[in-house]
Design a protein around this motif. Structure first.
Motif, short mmCIF file in Angstrom:
data_model
loop_
_atom_site.label_atom_id
_atom_site.label_comp_id
_atom_site.label_asym_id
_atom_site.label_seq_id
_atom_site.Cartn_x
_atom_site.Cartn_y
_atom_site.Cartn_z
N ARG A 60 1.21 -0.75 -0.32
CA ARG A 60 0.19 -0.13 -0.06
C ARG A 60 0.88 1.58 -0.44
O ARG A 60 2.26 1.83 0.90
CB ARG A 60 -0.89 -0.17 2.00
CG ARG A 60 -1.33 1.05 1.40
CD ARG A 60 -2.14 0.84 2.49
NE ARG A 60 -2.62 2.53 2.78
CZ ARG A 60 -4.08 3.22 3.37
NH1 ARG A 60 -5.59 2.56 3.55
NH2 ARG A 60 -3.71 4.72 3.38
N ASP A 128 -7.98 6.34 6.01
CA ASP A 128 -8.63 5.69 5.30
C ASP A 128 -8.27 4.58 3.98
O ASP A 128 -7.13 4.21 4.22
CB ASP A 128 -9.81 7.15 4.09
CG ASP A 128 -8.76 7.80 3.54
OD1 ASP A 128 -7.62 7.03 2.59
OD2 ASP A 128 -8.16 9.22 3.26
N GLY A 129 -9.21 4.24 2.99
CA GLY A 129 -9.03 3.50 1.47
C GLY A 129 -8.66 2.32 2.88
O GLY A 129 -9.96 1.43 2.70
N GLU A 130 -8.15 1.11 1.81
CA GLU A 130 -7.71 -0.02 1.56
C GLU A 130 -6.60 -0.67 2.48
O GLU A 130 -5.04 -0.34 2.66
CB GLU A 130 -8.57 -1.11 0.86
CG GLU A 130 -8.92 -0.13 0.18
CD GLU A 130 -9.11 -1.39 -1.40
OE1 GLU A 130 -10.09 -1.83 -1.58
OE2 GLU A 130 -7.97 -1.31 -1.59
N PRO A 132 -4.07 -3.94 2.68
CA PRO A 132 -3.62 -4.76 2.44
C PRO A 132 -2.96 -6.23 2.93
O PRO A 132 -2.41 -5.88 3.34
CB PRO A 132 -2.41 -3.99 1.47
CG PRO A 132 -1.75 -3.73 2.62
CD PRO A 132 -2.65 -3.19 3.17
N CYS A 133 -4.00 -7.37 2.90
CA CYS A 133 -3.97 -8.57 3.09
C CYS A 133 -4.14 -9.55 2.64
O CYS A 133 -4.33 -9.32 1.68
CB CYS A 133 -5.73 -8.39 4.36
SG CYS A 133 -5.95 -7.55 5.77
N ARG A 164 -8.18 -7.03 -0.28
CA ARG A 164 -7.82 -5.29 -0.05
C ARG A 164 -8.50 -4.89 1.07
O ARG A 164 -10.35 -5.03 0.54
CB ARG A 164 -7.95 -4.64 -0.94
CG ARG A 164 -6.36 -5.29 -1.11
CD ARG A 164 -6.41 -3.98 -2.54
NE ARG A 164 -5.70 -2.88 -2.42
CZ ARG A 164 -4.17 -2.52 -1.81
NH1 ARG A 164 -3.90 -3.70 -1.99
NH2 ARG A 164 -3.85 -1.34 -1.50
N MET A 165 -8.84 -4.90 2.55
CA MET A 165 -9.67 -4.96 3.74
C MET A 165 -10.16 -3.38 3.65
O MET A 165 -9.57 -2.46 3.78
CB MET A 165 -10.01 -5.16 4.56
CG MET A 165 -11.50 -5.37 5.96
SD MET A 165 -10.83 -5.50 7.66
CE MET A 165 -9.76 -4.32 8.72
N PRO A 166 -11.24 -3.05 3.35
CA PRO A 166 -11.40 -1.11 3.07
C PRO A 166 -11.62 -1.13 5.01
O PRO A 166 -12.09 -2.01 5.73
CB PRO A 166 -13.16 -1.19 3.31
CG PRO A 166 -13.64 -2.59 2.07
CD PRO A 166 -12.20 -3.56 2.81
N VAL A 167 -10.93 0.09 4.90
CA VAL A 167 -10.29 0.16 6.62
C VAL A 167 -11.39 0.93 7.73
O VAL A 167 -11.46 0.98 8.33
CB VAL A 167 -9.48 1.65 6.72
CG1 VAL A 167 -8.93 2.25 7.56
CG2 VAL A 167 -8.15 1.24 6.32
N SER A 168 -12.33 1.42 6.84
CA SER A 168 -14.10 1.88 7.55
C SER A 168 -14.58 0.93 8.05
O SER A 168 -14.71 1.04 9.12
CB SER A 168 -14.48 2.46 6.58
OG SER A 168 -15.09 0.90 5.33
#
Length: 220
Positions: A60, A128-130, A132-133, A164-168
């Motif tokens: 990221r 914010d954003g994603e 990375p997993c 890619r998990m949304p940080v939200s």
């Protein structure tokens, strides 16, 4: 029961369909919807699945403000090519019930807000954003043999997917279980001293005590 390593054994595929907060649970939790598929048409009785959930920080980009938040975790940004290694988030055990073709299972993931833990500190630092997993799979696949018996085969160690998990999703989960609060790990002696200070000052909460102490420190 036997162990079958010949051609024609189930070949599982994995895909994350989405992630969401779990609103009603005994402990803070989010959930990932995981699709498990077997494209060759083999019926599967059950899969005993183990998942290692990792965070991959190097996948990221970060703005200057976020880099500043992550210095404590990874050091100076000019060294990040070396220091942004994978972070272990969780180890998950999942039972996938019988299916043919594909099925979707819910994978619960415990959420910890202890900022002394690297994964929590990293997720807390992202605005914010994603995130990375990566999910790494192993386990046992149980399926019917051609003669009607039970066969077992291992999930290959090379079965991994990126997600890619949304940080939200993480932030909504934290806000739901810890509204407008945070957690700090203290040594027992420090906590006891803070309790005494709170009582001496006649304050109702530790938060009020820390706020008052910080105010005095800034005035000095």
């Amino acid at each position: 029961m036997g162990t079958d390593s010949q051609e024609g054994t189930p070949d599982l595929g994995f895909e994350v369909l989405g992630a969401r907060p779990v609103r009603y649970a005994a402990a803070p939790m989010l959930a990932v919807d995981l699709q498990v598929s077997e494209p060759n048409g083999r019926h599967v009785y059950m899969v005993g699945l183990t998942i290692q959930l990792m965070i991959e920080p190097a996948r990221r980009r970060y703005d200057d403000e976020t880099r500043g938040r992550l210095v404590e975790l990874f050091g100076a940004p000019e060294r990040w090519a070396v220091t942004t290694r994978s972070l272990v988030w969780s180890r998950l055990d999942v039972i996938v019930p019988a299916f043919t073709g594909s099925t979707t299972v819910t994978v619960p993931i415990a959420v910890n807000y202890d900022l002394e833990l690297a994964a929590a500190k990293y997720l807390h630092s992202l605005p914010d954003g994603e995130a990375p997993c990566a999910l790494h799979f192993n386990g046992m696949i149980y399926y019917p043999a051609d003669d009607g018996g039970l066969q077992v085969v291992l999930v290959p160690w090379n079965k991994s997917i990126d997600f890619r998990m949304p940080v939200s999703v993480w932030k909504e989960t934290i806000e739901h279980y810890y509204p407008a609060t945070g957690w700090v790990a203290l040594r027992s002696q420090t906590l006891e001293a803070l309790q005494h200070e709170k009582l001496d000052r006649g304050l109702a909460t530790l938060d009020a005590c820390v706020t008052e102490l910080l105010g005095e420190a800034h005035r000095d």
